[in-house]
Design a protein around this motif. Sequence first.
Motif, PDB file in Angstrom:
ATOM      1  N   VAL A 126       0.854  -1.185   0.000  1.00  0.00           N
ATOM      2  CA  VAL A 126       0.000   0.000   0.000  1.00  0.00           C
ATOM      3  C   VAL A 126       0.892   1.238   0.000  1.00  0.00           C
ATOM      4  CG1 VAL A 126      -1.844   1.250   1.170  1.00  0.00           C
ATOM      5  CG2 VAL A 126      -1.743  -1.259   1.325  1.00  0.00           C
ATOM      6  N   VAL A 127       0.737   2.067  -1.027  1.00  0.00           N
ATOM      7  CA  VAL A 127       1.450   3.342  -1.108  1.00  0.00           C
ATOM      8  C   VAL A 127       0.455   4.444  -0.737  1.00  0.00           C
ATOM      9  CG1 VAL A 127       2.726   4.915  -2.613  1.00  0.00           C
ATOM     10  CG2 VAL A 127       2.970   2.433  -2.891  1.00  0.00           C
ATOM     11  N   TYR A 128       0.860   5.351   0.137  1.00  0.00           N
ATOM     12  CA  TYR A 128      -0.094   6.328   0.674  1.00  0.00           C
ATOM     13  C   TYR A 128       0.649   7.595   1.100  1.00  0.00           C
ATOM     14  CZ  TYR A 128       1.666   4.684   5.191  1.00  0.00           C
ATOM     15  OH  TYR A 128       2.485   4.363   6.243  1.00  0.00           O
ATOM     16  N   HIS A 129      -0.112   8.648   1.395  1.00  0.00           N
ATOM     17  CA  HIS A 129       0.502   9.894   1.851  1.00  0.00           C
ATOM     18  C   HIS A 129      -0.531  10.711   2.620  1.00  0.00           C
ATOM     19  CE1 HIS A 129      -1.660  11.510  -1.650  1.00  0.00           C
ATOM     20  NE2 HIS A 129      -1.553  12.693  -1.049  1.00  0.00           N
ATOM     21  N   GLY A 130      -0.047  11.793   3.248  1.00  0.00           N
ATOM     22  CA  GLY A 130      -0.950  12.704   3.928  1.00  0.00           C
ATOM     23  C   GLY A 130      -0.353  13.262   5.201  1.00  0.00           C
ATOM     24  N   VAL A 131      -1.175  13.988   5.931  1.00  0.00           N
ATOM     25  CA  VAL A 131      -0.797  14.567   7.223  1.00  0.00           C
ATOM     26  C   VAL A 131      -1.469  13.747   8.318  1.00  0.00           C
ATOM     27  CG1 VAL A 131      -0.903  16.601   8.705  1.00  0.00           C
ATOM     28  CG2 VAL A 131      -0.503  16.871   6.246  1.00  0.00           C
ATOM     29  N   PRO A 132      -0.720  12.970   9.081  1.00  0.00           N
ATOM     30  CA  PRO A 132      -1.350  12.139  10.116  1.00  0.00           C
ATOM     31  C   PRO A 132      -2.014  12.989  11.188  1.00  0.00           C
ATOM     32  CG  PRO A 132       0.931  11.475   9.700  1.00  0.00           C
ATOM     33  CD  PRO A 132       0.733  12.789   9.025  1.00  0.00           C
ATOM     34  N   ALA A 133      -3.090  12.465  11.733  1.00  0.00           N
ATOM     35  CA  ALA A 133      -3.811  13.156  12.814  1.00  0.00           C
ATOM     36  C   ALA A 133      -4.134  12.159  13.909  1.00  0.00           C
ATOM     37  CB  ALA A 133      -5.099  13.783  12.280  1.00  0.00           C
ATOM     38  N   PRO A 134      -4.087  12.582  15.172  1.00  0.00           N
ATOM     39  CA  PRO A 134      -4.385  11.659  16.269  1.00  0.00           C
ATOM     40  C   PRO A 134      -5.876  11.381  16.389  1.00  0.00           C
ATOM     41  CG  PRO A 134      -3.988  13.858  17.130  1.00  0.00           C
ATOM     42  CD  PRO A 134      -3.714  13.926  15.654  1.00  0.00           C
ATOM     43  N   ILE A 135      -6.185  10.329  17.144  1.00  0.00           N
ATOM     44  CA  ILE A 135      -7.555   9.989  17.507  1.00  0.00           C
ATOM     45  C   ILE A 135      -7.804  10.527  18.913  1.00  0.00           C
ATOM     46  CG2 ILE A 135      -9.179   8.099  17.894  1.00  0.00           C
ATOM     47  CD1 ILE A 135      -7.288   6.379  16.111  1.00  0.00           C
ATOM     48  N   SER A 136      -8.883  11.250  19.103  1.00  0.00           N
ATOM     49  CA  SER A 136      -9.177  11.831  20.407  1.00  0.00           C
ATOM     50  C   SER A 136      -9.892  10.819  21.291  1.00  0.00           C
ATOM     51  CB  SER A 136     -10.041  13.089  20.250  1.00  0.00           C
ATOM     52  OG  SER A 136     -10.331  13.662  21.503  1.00  0.00           O
ATOM     53  N   ASP A 137      -9.399  10.657  22.516  1.00  0.00           N
ATOM     54  CA  ASP A 137     -10.017   9.778  23.499  1.00  0.00           C
ATOM     55  C   ASP A 137     -10.465  10.617  24.690  1.00  0.00           C
ATOM     56  OD1 ASP A 137      -9.668   8.034  26.135  1.00  0.00           O
ATOM     57  OD2 ASP A 137     -10.052   6.640  24.489  1.00  0.00           O
ATOM     58  N   PRO A 138     -11.722  10.464  25.152  1.00  0.00           N
ATOM     59  CA  PRO A 138     -12.215  11.333  26.222  1.00  0.00           C
ATOM     60  C   PRO A 138     -11.479  11.154  27.545  1.00  0.00           C
ATOM     61  CG  PRO A 138     -13.795   9.588  25.722  1.00  0.00           C
ATOM     62  CD  PRO A 138     -12.763   9.567  24.646  1.00  0.00           C
ATOM     63  N   LEU A 139     -10.877   9.995  27.767  1.00  0.00           N
ATOM     64  CA  LEU A 139     -10.182   9.738  29.029  1.00  0.00           C
ATOM     65  C   LEU A 139      -8.684  10.008  28.921  1.00  0.00           C
ATOM     66  CD1 LEU A 139     -10.331   8.668  31.958  1.00  0.00           C
ATOM     67  CD2 LEU A 139      -9.945   6.373  31.031  1.00  0.00           C
ATOM     68  N   LEU A 140      -8.050   9.500  27.845  1.00  0.00           N
ATOM     69  CA  LEU A 140      -6.601   9.561  27.729  1.00  0.00           C
ATOM     70  C   LEU A 140      -6.099  10.742  26.908  1.00  0.00           C
ATOM     71  CD1 LEU A 140      -5.873   5.761  27.109  1.00  0.00           C
ATOM     72  CD2 LEU A 140      -5.744   7.019  29.274  1.00  0.00           C
ATOM     73  N   GLY A 141      -6.984  11.415  26.187  1.00  0.00           N
ATOM     74  CA  GLY A 141      -6.547  12.493  25.306  1.00  0.00           C
ATOM     75  C   GLY A 141      -6.228  11.957  23.924  1.00  0.00           C
TER      76      GLY A 141
END
Length: 467
Positions: A130-145
Amino acid sequence: MTLRRVALLVATVAGLVFGSGAADAAPPAAGSDGAGDSYYPQDGNGGYDVADYHLTVGYNPATHQLRGDQVITARATESLRSFNLDLEGLTVDSVRVNGKVAAFSRNGEHELTVTPQRPLRRGEGIVAEVVYHGVPAPISDPLLGDNGWQYSASGGAFVAGEPHSAATWYPVNDTPKDKATFHLSITVPKEWGVIANGREVGTHGNTHVWAEETPVVPYMTTVGIEQWEFQRGRLGDGTPVVSAFAPGTSDATKAAEARLPEILDFLASKFGPYPIDAAGGIFLAEPIGFSLETMSRPIYSGRAGNIQTIVHENAHQWYGDSVAVEDWKDVCLNECFASYAQWLWSEAKDGQDLDTRYRSTVASASAQFWAGKLYDMGPGKEFTSVYSKGPMALHALRRQIGDNAFNLVLRTWPALHRNENASLPEFQRYVERVSHQSLQGFFDAWFYGNSKPADQYLYPGSLKPQA
């Protein structure tokens, strides 16, 4: 050799290793878009088993742009006309399966559906590129951030999070049920350093190569891009140790990490030989909401570089990393044990009387404390009572079955399930076999229940109050 040729070569080898399998009576079907976890049923995927991830990444801290080329070596566990991978947000440019261009589509929050040119037979080797690209973004968690790919104030980046994180920066079967080896080659501008899981293979110009040969759960993979200060050494058995400190890390934190060989020797005396192929730590400047047992090299919040946290995260190398949960409702097998390792350290190194500590906690515990569950606590509640009630339950179990049986369980359980997954009910059955006791009432009271245990389970053995 180009990546395409590598993929074709690996596909041929994979077919020899895994075999094509006998023809299936059932027609090829779409692989499941989830691995069936009771809390996060859409995490991970079905229909195949991954053996290795070989990830080549280029990352520019100035623009946050990431370009990736992921080669996944796997085996079909059923006849497949298509299969899914997990990938959050990033743009897929192309997919090849066993050297041939494959169709693909995106749906849901993280599903990448891949359709090979021809169906895959059960038992057949798979190499998906798989070849891919982009700007990674985090997943928001209500407890851990934030979880997953995150950015540091210096302009660098790092990966940390559970139960999700890997899919924020590479295509993956994102479930604890599917462990695989992990090989990372990452290119960054020359002023940046890189640290990741496993052993340092080498640096070639601006490209840094790391290899984790111990099968790893995806959320325990990591990379850190920073202007690190590195410390390198070896354990007594030759295991390489690499630790990295972000600018501004305190001398106290560096001194605490310098005791890592002592800490691992102590934990090995309790849990058996160190089960991972490398060791060390990643010490951030950012005060994120947690530290994490990323395999071989835990990653620490900027406010958590202390002995107790280092003991906790490295205890996970046995309980959580080498032996991973079967399901997220089993997370006590990770956190209860790592938390009790801190108790054991305090007992051995600081002379703390654990019975006194236990009784003091019982005396001050609130109704809310006892209401916390240690098994099947519900999604979003995994990382709560396991840190407080969890070590209490294990200390009570120690007094219930005696030190000899308890110590035997601590040492043999990780060896019995090394590089595998396990559940809390399995652990109960094992303790019963070792101790020659029926422990259903005890486990109901402490692990499966949500109320204060009756006195017979609250005060076993030497915990009984003095007359």
